[in-house]
Design a protein around this motif. Structure first.
Motif, PDB file in Angstrom:
ATOM      1  N   GLN A  44       0.826  -1.206   0.000  1.00 36.35           N
ATOM      2  CA  GLN A  44       0.000   0.000   0.000  1.00 36.35           C
ATOM      3  C   GLN A  44       0.863   1.260   0.000  1.00 36.35           C
ATOM      4  OE1 GLN A  44      -3.310   0.044  -0.425  1.00 36.35           O
ATOM      5  NE2 GLN A  44      -3.133  -2.198  -0.634  1.00 36.35           N
ATOM      6  N   GLU A  45       1.938   1.221   0.782  1.00 32.58           N
ATOM      7  CA  GLU A  45       2.808   2.390   0.874  1.00 32.58           C
ATOM      8  C   GLU A  45       3.492   2.664  -0.461  1.00 32.58           C
ATOM      9  OE1 GLU A  45       4.575   5.669   2.327  1.00 32.58           O
ATOM     10  OE2 GLU A  45       3.054   4.450   3.337  1.00 32.58           O
ATOM     11  N   ARG A  48       0.955   4.280  -2.724  1.00 33.37           N
ATOM     12  CA  ARG A  48       0.724   5.687  -2.349  1.00 33.37           C
ATOM     13  C   ARG A  48       1.911   6.565  -2.746  1.00 33.37           C
ATOM     14  NH1 ARG A  48      -1.706   3.537   2.345  1.00 33.37           N
ATOM     15  NH2 ARG A  48       0.269   3.701   3.476  1.00 33.37           N
ATOM     16  N   GLU A  49       3.093   5.990  -2.677  1.00 35.30           N
ATOM     17  CA  GLU A  49       4.290   6.752  -3.031  1.00 35.30           C
ATOM     18  C   GLU A  49       4.256   7.205  -4.485  1.00 35.30           C
ATOM     19  OE1 GLU A  49       8.979   5.770  -3.764  1.00 35.30           O
ATOM     20  OE2 GLU A  49       7.893   4.597  -2.272  1.00 35.30           O
ATOM     21  N   GLU A  51       1.719   7.932  -6.130  1.00 36.68           N
ATOM     22  CA  GLU A  51       0.701   8.960  -6.309  1.00 36.68           C
ATOM     23  C   GLU A  51       1.292  10.360  -6.236  1.00 36.68           C
ATOM     24  OE1 GLU A  51      -3.746  10.016  -4.559  1.00 36.68           O
ATOM     25  OE2 GLU A  51      -2.455   8.612  -3.506  1.00 36.68           O
ATOM     26  N   THR A  52       2.372  10.506  -5.437  1.00 37.26           N
ATOM     27  CA  THR A  52       2.985  11.835  -5.281  1.00 37.26           C
ATOM     28  C   THR A  52       3.881  12.211  -6.455  1.00 37.26           C
ATOM     29  OG1 THR A  52       4.888  10.925  -4.109  1.00 37.26           O
ATOM     30  CG2 THR A  52       2.981  11.549  -2.776  1.00 37.26           C
ATOM     31  N   LYS A 259      -7.841   8.769 -11.190  1.00 43.58           N
ATOM     32  CA  LYS A 259      -7.032   7.600 -10.871  1.00 43.58           C
ATOM     33  C   LYS A 259      -7.253   6.519 -11.932  1.00 43.58           C
ATOM     34  CE  LYS A 259      -5.947   4.326  -7.176  1.00 43.58           C
ATOM     35  NZ  LYS A 259      -6.234   3.908  -5.791  1.00 43.58           N
ATOM     36  N   TRP A 268      -2.176   7.720 -12.266  1.00 46.45           N
ATOM     37  CA  TRP A 268      -3.006   8.909 -12.175  1.00 46.45           C
ATOM     38  C   TRP A 268      -2.824   9.786 -13.404  1.00 46.45           C
ATOM     39  CZ3 TRP A 268      -0.917   6.354  -8.227  1.00 46.45           C
ATOM     40  CH2 TRP A 268      -1.734   6.051  -7.145  1.00 46.45           C
TER      41      TRP A 268
END
Length: 705
Positions: A44-45, A48-49, A51-52, A259, A268
């Motif tokens: 998950q991390e 999410r990483e 995404e930035t 997304k 994204w």
């Protein structure tokens, strides 16, 4: 073995075994559950990483594009004050104001790496004022395209005469797009001409910003697409989707962030603030979590393996205890030896100890014997490292690494204030030793821009303090630190001393290269004519002394010829050419030594070492006296013939003899050191560890007969 296991099981008692097994199983289950949870969190991390990434790229690039708009505003403001605003004929483009305006554009282009070109187009005259100057549009295009007119019509139609405003894309070729900024500059009066400002965006810089945002993995790719969904730029990995797959993945809503999560990709879409294009970041799920899955499998295997091995290790822990103790002692011995070396050098340099006898005694007490010919200091500024203990550990690590890589060098490091000091004692100046230690210093402190300075090479321990002080003064001057300044006259003398030293060491190639510097800095820099003349004679006399030595050494009769050449010099320029020619002849004389003479000399040196390696007096100076040549020539000839240094060969013989002696009972390390020719047991321990990677004590215990 059965008796051994039975003994330990009887010690553990049966009722301890079952709780131990139950505890191990419980730990196994808990670790397995934690592992599963940890891997899921890592997945998950990681997602999410990514995404930035797109937001980072967008903010960075949009910021640069905003600076392009700001540059346009600046040019607009300056244009209102230009004579070109109200130009009545084409002659206005040849005025100084026009070229100043062109220079302003050039400065803005240099200041902003995102800008590829800037120009102002005047449709009335079909003229351009840009970074290349002031020309009609065709000539300006030719200057920008290496005098090729191919594509001029398309450029004029799509760029100069386009109706687009703000950022827009123009076709550059087949399936290629180019980003431009276009703004019309209105005329302030009806009779004034209208102009159009055009700024081309640098694709290479755009790509660099994409690279900066892209993570260092094999699964994430980034794309920039136009509003018409044409690909502008991309940074694709092997796992990236093809163009057709990319079109299928897009949501086709470039005005909002969306997304993407389908067909094995997650990512994204995010529009640019300028609405001319949008960004897409896609990560291949399989590649993204592949290494995490590998870690998961390894952890599971590790847990199972460690649980099984743990039970076996608990039975043999007592048997293995002494190995851990030996390793600890070995590590402590290393630290103690290097700490003694560090303290000894620190005391010498801090106390400015220059007496040769006192220096020899102090270093010998610390187990430091300088066996090699050449010495040099390396100074490094480590003021950025606040942890002094860590700096000292780094010093030792650099010294150990260098001694492991090069068998013909001894390293003595110390930390004085914020300066890391390395004293090198080595056999040959031909190696890349000094470059390598600079690399090791940068690696150990993990900093590429460490300021360092290397001292000149010297050949005597008595010069150690003076060379260090001189090097430290120059180093502090480079760093801009307060302290003693170096007078100009002292710098001139230092240059002359270095040149004399090169002649003394018979480094004639280096001395020849320094001739112009010596004449310019030492002779011609003097204001007084008498001083200039006396210095010129000093230079000539130094060469004459070397010439006499070379003539005697090779039984030649060149002195009359050399003296006549020097007498015929009427100017410094002629003297410079004459000195270079004489030094070249010195080099040629040295190369005329036949291979047969060198073979005989190197064989004689080898016999001296083999017959006397266990004697304390054996060293380069002793061998030099026996064969009648300089210590540097002894080293050079021996290494050329046998591929190994004199001291290195001598140490190898001593170490082999020591190993045989240590196989006997009842002999101490100190006695072994004395019998094989070492004057100090500490020095013996250090050399033995350097060659065998273990201390003599450990070797003695492991090889006891």
């Amino acid at each position: 073995m059965e008796m051994f296991l039975g003994f330990h099981l009887s010690k553990l008692k049966k009722h301890w075994i079952f709780p131990l097994l139950a505890g191990c199983m419980l730990i196994f289950v808990l670790l397995f559950a934690v592992n599963i949870r940890a891997v899921n969190m890592m997945e998950q991390e990681k997602i999410r990483e990514t995404e930035t990434i797109i937001d980072t790229a967008r903010q960075g690039i949009d910021h640069y594009l905003f600076t392009i708009q700001s540059s346009a505003s600046e040019l607009l403001l300056n244009n209102q004050n230009m004579v070109l605003q109200s130009a009545e004929d084409i002659s206005a483009f040849s005025t100084p104001e026009a070229y100043r305006y062109s220079e302003l554009m050039k400065n803005i282009k240099i200041a902003n790496s995102m800008i590829e070109d800037i120009y102002l187009y005047y449709p009335v005259w079909d003229y351009i004022v840009g970074t290349e100057g002031c020309y009609n549009s065709r000539n300006y295009f030719l200057l920008n395209s290496e005098l090729s007119s191919k594509g001029y019509a398309e450029w004029k139609s799509h760029i100069l005469e386009s109706d687009n405003i703000n950022f827009f894309f123009s076709p550059l070729g087949k399936n290629e797009e180019k980003l431009y900024f276009r703004q019309q500059i209105p005329a302030s009066r009806e009779r004034d001409p209208q102009s159009i400002l055009i700024i081309g965006v640098n694709d290479t810089e755009f790509m660099r910003l994409l690279d900066m945002a892209l993570p260092n993995d094999d699964g994430t790719s980034i794309f920039v697409l136009t509003e018409e969904e044409q690909l502008y730029l991309s940074r694709m990995k092997e796992s990236a989707p093809s163009n057709s797959e990319l079109q299928d993945l897009l949501t086709r809503n470039p005005n909002e962030s969306e997304k993407v999560d389908e067909d094995g990709y997650v990512g994204w879409e995010m529009p640019s603030a300028h609405h001319a294009f949008y960004y897409v970041v896609l990560s291949n799920k399989e590649v993204l979590v592949a290494h995490i899955k590998s870690i998961q499998h390894l952890l599971i295997m590790g847990i199972i393996l460690c649980t099984g091995i743990g039970l076996a290790i608990s039975l043999f822990l007592g048997l293995k205890q002494h190995k851990s103790i030996e390793k600890t002692i070995n590590s402590l011995n290393d630290k103690v030896l290097w700490s003694i070396k560090e303290s000894a050098l620190g005391d010498v340099l801090n106390q400015r100890q220059s007496d040769p006898e006192a220096l020899r005694n102090l270093f010998q007490t610390a187990g430091i014997l300088f066996d090699y010919i050449y010495y040099s200091f390396i100074l490094a500024d480590v003021s950025f490292q606040r942890d002094k203990h860590q700096s000292k550990e780094n010093l030792q690590e650099v010294g150990q690494s260098l001694e492991r890589e090069y068998s013909f060098v001894d390293v003595v490091p110390t930390l004085i204030g914020d300066t890391a000091v390395f004293l090198l004692n080595y056999e040959s100046t031909d190696s890349d030793l000094l470059c390598r230690i600079e690399e090791l210093i940068r690696q150990q402190w993990e900093k590429e821009d460490i300021r360092m300075r290397q001292s000149e090479v010297f050949m005597s321990e008595s010069q150690m303090v003076s060379i260090y002080e001189q090097t430290l003064l120059f180093f502090h001057k480079e760093l801009g630190l307060p302290g003693e300044t170096i007078p100009q006259e002292k710098e001139e003398v230092l240059i002359f001393d270095r040149w004399k030293k090169a002649l003394m060491l018979r480094e004639y190639a280096e001395a020849k290269a320094m001739v112009p510097e010596v004449l310019a800095s030492y002779v011609l820099s003097a204001d007084d004519a008498y001083v200039r003349t006396s210095r010129q004679y000093a230079v000539i006399n130094t060469v004459i002394q070397s010439a006499q030595g070379e003539d005697t050494r090779y039984h030649g009769n060149h002195m009359p010829e050399w003296m006549n050449a020097l007498k015929g010099c009427d100017s410094v320029k002629e003297l410079s050419a004459c000195l270079k020619e004489i030094l070249s002849e010195f080099e040629d004389l040295g190369s005329q030594y036949t291979m047969r003479q060198k073979e005989r000399l190197s064989y004689k040196i080898k016999k001296i070492i083999e017959e006397n390696y266990n004697q304390h007096f054996l060293g380069l100076c002793y061998i030099s006296e026996q064969v009648g040549v300089s210590t540097s020539y002894v080293s050079k000839v021996f290494k050329e013939e046998y591929g190994i240094g004199v001291v290195e060969y001598m140490n190898e013989l001593r170490i082999e003899a020591a190993k045989k002696l240590m196989e006997k009972e009842g002999i101490t390390i100190k006695e072994v050191a004395e019998q094989v020719g070492f004057t100090s047991d500490i020095h013996f321990i250090r050399i033995f560890k350097k060659y065998e990677n273990i201390t003599p004590g450990v070797y003695k215990r492991q090889n006891k007969v």
